[in-house]
Structure formats: structure tokens, C-alpha cells
Design an enzyme around this catalytic site. Structure first.
Site, PDB file in Angstrom:
ATOM      1  N   CYS A   1       0.807  -1.231   0.000  1.00 46.76           N
ATOM      2  CA  CYS A   1       0.000   0.000   0.000  1.00 46.76           C
ATOM      3  C   CYS A   1       0.838   1.279   0.000  1.00 46.76           C
ATOM      4  CB  CYS A   1      -0.947   0.009   1.193  1.00 46.76           C
ATOM      5  SG  CYS A   1      -2.161  -1.321   1.090  1.00 46.76           S
TER       6      CYS A   1
ATOM      7  N   HIS B   1      -3.138   6.925   3.878  1.00 46.00           N
ATOM      8  CA  HIS B   1      -3.620   5.737   3.165  1.00 46.00           C
ATOM      9  C   HIS B   1      -5.026   5.433   3.670  1.00 46.00           C
ATOM     10  CE1 HIS B   1      -4.178   1.900   1.450  1.00 46.00           C
ATOM     11  NE2 HIS B   1      -3.977   1.214   2.552  1.00 46.00           N
TER      12      HIS B   1
ATOM     13  N   ASN C   1     -10.896   0.961   0.244  1.00 51.95           N
ATOM     14  CA  ASN C   1      -9.424   0.869   0.280  1.00 51.95           C
ATOM     15  C   ASN C   1      -8.989   0.276  -1.063  1.00 51.95           C
ATOM     16  OD1 ASN C   1      -6.806  -0.187   0.564  1.00 51.95           O
ATOM     17  ND2 ASN C   1      -7.078  -0.718   2.723  1.00 51.95           N
TER      18      ASN C   1
END
Lengths: 329, 329
Positions: free
Chosen positions: A115, A256, A286
Site C-alpha cells: 500500500c 492511506h 481501500n
């Protein structure tokens, strides 16, 4: 360590299929409202027949169009995705093929820290731009999370969406305030098993028939949260000290988009005011490594960044890693 | 674009199981001598129960030992492997875990351009070292080719071996001649489908039951060779011009150990004398991205490099990409 780097343009691509949390409640036999309450995601998008390299090329074309650039104006293509379309060749070569059909033959390679890939890629490549090796770099993060979700793990499976983001970066003009002020990454590999997809590489190869769930996403959310809660505040202190700025100096924090509840707890723990905290989770989910550049794109689109605005991009990833960059937009 | 970078130490790890070309002739029902004649590989090594991150950590420990360094002396771990142990987390996090158990929490991430990953990683990270972001970087390439070989494709399956290599790099001391003189990569993505493993990523996921051979290595060797023969000579001219050296100035050329016949044809086409051309193919096979750092290690071990020796590391990869770096060792 300052680098005179400027974000030229940003773009995103979302696949056609909308998946609401109500749809997931029904699919998973959960009480109405469970998926939203657990994830704080109302809508995410899932691919139907798009491939990851297609989505990446769509986002890249849009980023080029927004900057008034042609593909010939780019001299490096870096995939900063956390999932791959196929094991060989690298993801960037497949995006390069979709985007250019091979002309011009600019370098294409992948940088992957799950990520955090965009932060890692921006950080590393900015040195090469600063040194003059590349003039203008195209970063692409394209993710298909949906194919690997384990619907038995309800809490993690309602979090994710598919999509792509692209960012064009070049050396700043001398009069521009745009620059990277500092960057930092820390990998706490005692947490390497907390977030994983085991199957599909050389260890658990299809040929050896590992259990089907090995090919699906597996996360110990509580263990990740405990580790991040323990290490993130000190990490942010160290990063801001490197940049020589305080948390109140920041115009915007782009985290994030991991999960709604964790993001909110982290915001409070770090003492960041709500209006300075960029969230796109509710209508994107996400999107793995595409989340950070996609949230940057939305911040630009929503007029939340002016040239010179002080931004902290900050995230966590499988590994378990913490990463961040402080930049003047 | 010069960078004052020095290779501090190198190491390799080979798994225990020796696989000779005679053994492959028998396994594949081929006439004695066929596998060697086709590949010019006498011996390659295959894993029994080693994982890729284990092999990578073994090679890394050996490289540190040779340099008299501890893991605390490293401030970044980069996986430059062309295959992955598992899709999530990244390969470097798994190597970090084996090597450090999380202490210290130095950054760990992957750079992947298949067989060129070491060159791409060295190239990019050297800018970060030059700028002072990292003091000493550990590169690890660890590959398990054997699990993905398609024994129906005899010509490609007799080429490959498993193994790992590690290289420690730091900023050169002021009095040292060691430096990178120039680097270059070109991606001809019209050849992106010539070399591939399709299954295991998001496009052909185990869950959707793609044909079993999609999970295996697939190469159109003739198409790759034609493309490389067409573009490599010009590529080398451009790279040497950037470095300001001629082919006869080089003390050693370390090519990717792709395949014996192609390597020899390329050597002649580029006008490189045999004694200046480093080959380890015969007793290692093609170890994917580990081939280049492993050949560098063997060159050091065999005393073929002195401080300041002028070296061209050069290769091709799936993508199809060409890449190279000119360095003073």
C-alpha cells in the site's frame, strides 16, 4: 533531504460496477448497515472485464491529457501497484504496452511496498529526477482487490475496492515552491505475517494445490492496528523533525485509506484536525496502493491544495511498514 | 550521470540439490547431450524445501559477513528479484523478517524489472545513496525458477536454476575510483507477451481456474532473440556514449546469463573479446534476476575485478527490456 520535485497532474479511473454496502450486507447475509458500520465505506467499485493494466493505462492517459502532455513527453513509467496483473513480465511493462504499444521505448519497471508503493516510488525516483536522469516520470497504481477477497473474512472483505490512479512528476521550475521536504519508511517485519496473500508466488504455487484460501487476502486487523498504534506516532515525529515542520504547519494530511475506524483513531492520536485530513474511503473503499495517489487526485480536484501547500502523505502497508513523505505541493 | 558508489561485498547461495543436464535428458526422454547442447548448462541447482526468502537471507548474511558488517550497518533492504515468494507482502519484507526479525526496522521494498531488477535497483538506489538518504544498501535477488517451469517447453525449461545473490553498496570514499558512470534502460513493450507467466496475479487468479499451463513459464525464444538482436547493438552504443567509453576500454562485460547460444551470438555481434566476457551459465543456469549479481560475485571471487576496473553489466528481460550500467568497480 529536499528535492525540487513538482506534481504536474493526477488522475483516477474507477471500473463501471458500483458495489454498495447494502449489496454486500445482502450478499453476505448480514444485518442491514453492518458493512458500512464496519468499514465506513458506502460504495466501492469492482471490475467486470477490465484488466489492471487497462485501468492503469486509462488513468495514465487522463493524467497526460490533464497536463496537456503526450506519451512522448514521459521518459519513465513506474508501476507503484501492490498487486500484479501477472507474475511476468512486471506490471509496468504491461501498462507500457497498453499505453504506448512500445513507442517510445522508455524504461518501465515496478516499485512495490504494497500500500505504500506510491510513496516509495515517488521518494526513490525523485532523486533520479533531481539528478537529471529523468525529466518527467509517470507513476501508475492499478489494483484489482476484488478477485482476491475472502468473503469468509467479513471485516476485511467489505473494505476494498478496485481502481487506478496516475501521477505525473517532474523537476520544479526554479521559481516554483514545489518540493519534497523529507521522506521516511520503517519496516517492522515481525508483522510480516499479519497481512498476506500466500498463494500465487513460488512458495505456494498452483501446481502444488495449496488450500484455496491461500490465494485470498488474509489480515489480522487487530494485530496490525496494535502495531501501527504503537509505532506510528514516533514515526510521524521523526518524519516531521526531518522536514523541520510541526503537525500544525501542515495544510493537509493525506493518509492511506486503510479503514474508516482505524483512520479516525489515528487522526485523533496524531492530533490532526478533521478539516485537514483527506478521506475518500466512503466512496472508493481501500484501493490498496492506488488509495494514496487517488486521495491526492481528489484533494487536487476539490481545490484543497494550492501551489506550495504543505502536505503529509502517510500510510501503512503489509510488511508491516510505515511510510510517509512531506512535500510542498 | 556519475554517482560515487562502491560495491562493498557480494555473495551467493545455491540450494543443495544439483540437477545435471544428464538428469534432465533422462527425465524428459531426450537423447543424451540434448539438454546441454540446447542450453550450454551442465549443472543448475533446484530447491528442495528452501523458500526464496530463506535463500535471500542466507546470501545476505554471507555478503554482510564478507564485509565484516552486521545487519545494523545496513539502512535499506531492496529485493531485486524477478519472482516473488508470495503476492503480499513484498519480497523484501519477507527477507527482512528472515534476516532481522524486525530489528532494526530499516525500509524494505521491491524493485522489479524481471531479469534486469538488480540493474534497475542499483541505478535508482544509487541516486538516493549519492544524495545521502541511505548510507549502505543491501540488494537481494532470490529466485525459485524450478516450480514454474513448463517441461513441455523443453528448450526453456532446461535453461533455469534456483538460487540467490546479495550485494552491499555504499557511497565511495573520496579517494576511491569506484563509481557508476552511466545507466540506461529501454522497454520495447510490443514484446511484452514474448516472455510471461500469466497465472497467479489478478488477471488469471486461481479462483477462476485458468488452464494449468498459465501458471508456468512461457517464452517465445525466437521472437525474443530477434528483438534483442535488432535493438541491443544500438542500445549498447547509446549507453557507452553516455559513459564516454568505448567497448575496448571495458575490463569486463557481465551479461545476464540468459542462454548459452544467445549470449555467444551477442558477444560476437557486440565485438567483445571472449576473455572479457563473464559467463557462469554452465554451472548455474539462468537464475533470473539473481544471474547478474551472481555473475558479479563470481567475477569478484575469481579475481577478475580490481578496484577501478571498468565493467559493463548488461541484460535483457521480459517486458521486453534492455538494461545496462557502466561502472568503475
Amino acid at each position: 533531504m529536499e528535492r525540487a520535485i513538482q506534481i504536474v497532474s493526477t488522475a483516477k479511473y474507477l471500473p463501471e460496477q458500483t458495489v454498495t454496502s447494502e449489496m454486500l450486507d445482502e450478499k453476505l447475509g448480514l444485518p442491514p448497515g453492518w458493512s458500512y458500520k464496519s468499514s465506513r465505506v458506502r460504495t466501492r467499485w469492482f471490475v467486470t472485464d477490465e484488466t489492471s493494466s487497462q485501468m492503469g493505462a486509462y488513468a495514465a492517459e487522463e493524467a497526460l491529457r490533464r497536463a496537456g502532455l503526450a506519451v512522448e513527453d514521459i521518459d519513465c513509467i513506474i508501476s507503484v501497484s501492490g498487486t500484479m496483473e501477472q507474475p511476468i513480465p512486471c506490471h509496468a511493462a504491461l501498462i507500457h504496452q497498453r499505453l504506448t504499444q512500445g513507442v517510445p521505448p522508455v524504461p518501465a519497471f515496478d516499485i512495490n511496498s504494497t500500500c505504500l508503493s506510491f510513496i516509495t516510488g515517488l521518494d526513490l525516483a525523485s532523486h533520479a529526477i533531481q539528478a537529471g536522469q529523468y525529466h518527467r516520470v509517470l507513476f501508475v497504481a492499478s489494483e484489482i482487490a476484488s478477485i482476491g477477497l475472502n468473503w469468509e473474512q467479513k471485516k476485511s472483505s467489505v473494505l476494498f475496492g478496485d481502481g487506478a490512479a496516475a501521477v505525473v512528476v517532474q523537476k520544479s521550475a526554479p521559481e516554483s515552491p514545489a518540493r519534497i521536504l523529507a521522506s521516511r519508511m520503517e519496516t517492522y517485519s515481525q508483522g510480516a505475517d499479519y497481512t498476506r496473500i500466500r498463494g500465487g508466488g513460488t512458495r505456494y504455487h498452483s501446481r502444488t494445490n495449496p488450500p484455496p484460501e491461500y490465494f485470498l487476502f488474509d489480515m489480522d486487523g487487530k494485530a496490525v492496528y496494535r502495531m501501527v498504534a504503537r509505532y506510528l506516532p514516533g514515526f510521524v515525529d521523526r518524519l516531521l523533525a526531518q522536514a523541520g515542520v510541526g503537525i500544525d504547519d501542515l495544510d493537509l494530511v493525506i493518509p492511506h485509506q486503510a479503514s474508516g475506524i482505524a483512520m479516525e483513531l489515528m487522526r485523533k492520536k496524531l492530533g490532526i484536525r478533521e478539516e485537514k485530513y483527506m478521506t475518500i474511503l466512503e466512496d472508493h473503499g481501500n484501493v490498496i496502493a492506488a488509495s494514496l495517489p487517488m486521495a491526492l487526485h481528489e484533494a487536487v480536484q476539490q481545490g484543497r491544495l494550492a501551489r506550495g501547500s504543505l502536505v503529509l502523505m502517510l500510510g501503512t502497508s503489509a510488511g508491516t511498514s510505515l511510510g510517509g513523505v512531506v512535500l510542498a505541493y
